[in-house]
Design a protein around this motif. Structure first.
Motif, PDB file in Angstrom:
ATOM      1  N   VAL A   1       0.833  -1.264   0.228  1.00  0.00           N
ATOM      2  CA  VAL A   1      -0.089   0.067   0.129  1.00  0.00           C
ATOM      3  C   VAL A   1       0.971   1.167  -0.093  1.00  0.00           C
ATOM      4  O   VAL A   1       0.592   2.201  -0.612  1.00  0.00           O
ATOM      5  CB  VAL A   1      -0.985  -0.028   1.161  1.00  0.00           C
ATOM      6  N   GLU A   2       1.836   1.265   0.679  1.00  0.00           N
ATOM      7  CA  GLU A   2       2.704   2.383   0.782  1.00  0.00           C
ATOM      8  C   GLU A   2       3.448   2.717  -0.369  1.00  0.00           C
ATOM      9  O   GLU A   2       3.646   3.738  -0.956  1.00  0.00           O
ATOM     10  CB  GLU A   2       4.047   2.364   2.119  1.00  0.00           C
TER      11      GLU A   2
ATOM     12  N   ASN B   1       0.908   6.868  -6.902  1.00  0.00           N
ATOM     13  CA  ASN B   1      -0.431   6.838  -7.041  1.00  0.00           C
ATOM     14  C   ASN B   1      -1.117   5.891  -7.825  1.00  0.00           C
ATOM     15  O   ASN B   1      -1.814   5.986  -8.538  1.00  0.00           O
ATOM     16  CB  ASN B   1      -0.554   8.335  -7.912  1.00  0.00           C
TER      17      ASN B   1
ATOM     18  N   GLU C   1      -6.637   3.951   4.332  1.00  0.00           N
ATOM     19  CA  GLU C   1      -6.035   4.259   5.742  1.00  0.00           C
ATOM     20  C   GLU C   1      -5.333   3.011   6.573  1.00  0.00           C
ATOM     21  O   GLU C   1      -5.953   2.183   6.416  1.00  0.00           O
ATOM     22  CB  GLU C   1      -6.959   5.008   6.644  1.00  0.00           C
TER      23      GLU C   1
ATOM     24  N   ASN D   1      -7.978   3.471  -5.006  1.00  0.00           N
ATOM     25  CA  ASN D   1      -6.911   4.378  -5.098  1.00  0.00           C
ATOM     26  C   ASN D   1      -6.217   4.017  -3.832  1.00  0.00           C
ATOM     27  O   ASN D   1      -6.786   3.896  -2.715  1.00  0.00           O
ATOM     28  CB  ASN D   1      -7.307   5.593  -5.039  1.00  0.00           C
ATOM     29  N   ALA D   2      -4.822   3.734  -4.007  1.00  0.00           N
ATOM     30  CA  ALA D   2      -3.969   3.299  -2.767  1.00  0.00           C
ATOM     31  C   ALA D   2      -4.014   4.406  -1.686  1.00  0.00           C
ATOM     32  O   ALA D   2      -4.195   4.267  -0.573  1.00  0.00           O
ATOM     33  CB  ALA D   2      -2.601   3.070  -3.174  1.00  0.00           C
ATOM     34  N   ARG D   3      -4.115   5.750  -2.203  1.00  0.00           N
ATOM     35  CA  ARG D   3      -4.197   6.907  -1.236  1.00  0.00           C
ATOM     36  C   ARG D   3      -5.394   6.920  -0.286  1.00  0.00           C
ATOM     37  O   ARG D   3      -5.469   7.747   0.711  1.00  0.00           O
ATOM     38  CB  ARG D   3      -4.106   8.285  -2.233  1.00  0.00           C
ATOM     39  N   ASP D   4      -6.529   6.264  -1.029  1.00  0.00           N
ATOM     40  CA  ASP D   4      -7.868   6.197  -0.136  1.00  0.00           C
ATOM     41  C   ASP D   4      -7.860   5.225   1.009  1.00  0.00           C
ATOM     42  O   ASP D   4      -8.623   5.139   1.806  1.00  0.00           O
ATOM     43  CB  ASP D   4      -8.874   5.932  -1.052  1.00  0.00           C
TER      44      ASP D   4
ATOM     45  N   LYS E   1       2.292   1.863  -3.396  1.00  0.00           N
ATOM     46  CA  LYS E   1       1.111   2.163  -4.345  1.00  0.00           C
ATOM     47  C   LYS E   1       1.073   3.511  -4.248  1.00  0.00           C
ATOM     48  O   LYS E   1       0.580   4.289  -5.094  1.00  0.00           O
ATOM     49  CB  LYS E   1       0.137   1.349  -4.363  1.00  0.00           C
ATOM     50  N   LYS E   2       1.014   3.934  -2.814  1.00  0.00           N
ATOM     51  CA  LYS E   2       0.656   5.373  -2.778  1.00  0.00           C
ATOM     52  C   LYS E   2       1.716   6.364  -3.280  1.00  0.00           C
ATOM     53  O   LYS E   2       1.394   7.407  -3.474  1.00  0.00           O
ATOM     54  CB  LYS E   2       0.484   5.691  -1.263  1.00  0.00           C
ATOM     55  N   LYS E   3       2.995   6.072  -3.088  1.00  0.00           N
ATOM     56  CA  LYS E   3       4.126   6.848  -3.504  1.00  0.00           C
ATOM     57  C   LYS E   3       3.970   6.905  -5.032  1.00  0.00           C
ATOM     58  O   LYS E   3       4.153   7.998  -5.711  1.00  0.00           O
ATOM     59  CB  LYS E   3       5.482   6.215  -3.571  1.00  0.00           C
TER      60      LYS E   3
ATOM     61  N   LYS F   1      -3.320   2.139  -7.797  1.00  0.00           N
ATOM     62  CA  LYS F   1      -4.568   1.382  -7.735  1.00  0.00           C
ATOM     63  C   LYS F   1      -4.339  -0.137  -7.087  1.00  0.00           C
ATOM     64  O   LYS F   1      -3.307  -0.579  -7.685  1.00  0.00           O
ATOM     65  CB  LYS F   1      -5.285   1.499  -8.750  1.00  0.00           C
TER      66      LYS F   1
END
Length: 55
Positions: free
Chosen positions: A25-26, A32, A52, A47-50, A28-30, A34
């Motif tokens: 997840v971290e 952006n 928590e 979206n990985a940013r969604d 994928k957040k970097k 999915k």
């Protein structure tokens, strides 16, 4: 293998899987990115940013 050793091994495997998920997840957040997850029998793109992190 006795029950204590089996339980200890099981706990280590579960901890490793959880850490792998958090690392994914971290990463994928970097970028952006999915993730495609199965939730309640349905395929969902998130979206990985969604997502928590667990507290």
């Amino acid at each position: 293998m006795d029950k204590n050793k089996a339980k200890e091994l099981q706990d280590k495997i579960i901890a490793g899987v959880k850490q792998s998920y958090l690392d994914l997840v971290e990463e994928k957040k970097k970028t952006n990115g999915k993730l495609v997850l199965g939730i309640d029998g349905k395929i969902v793109v998130v979206n990985a940013r969604d997502i928590e992190p667990e507290k």
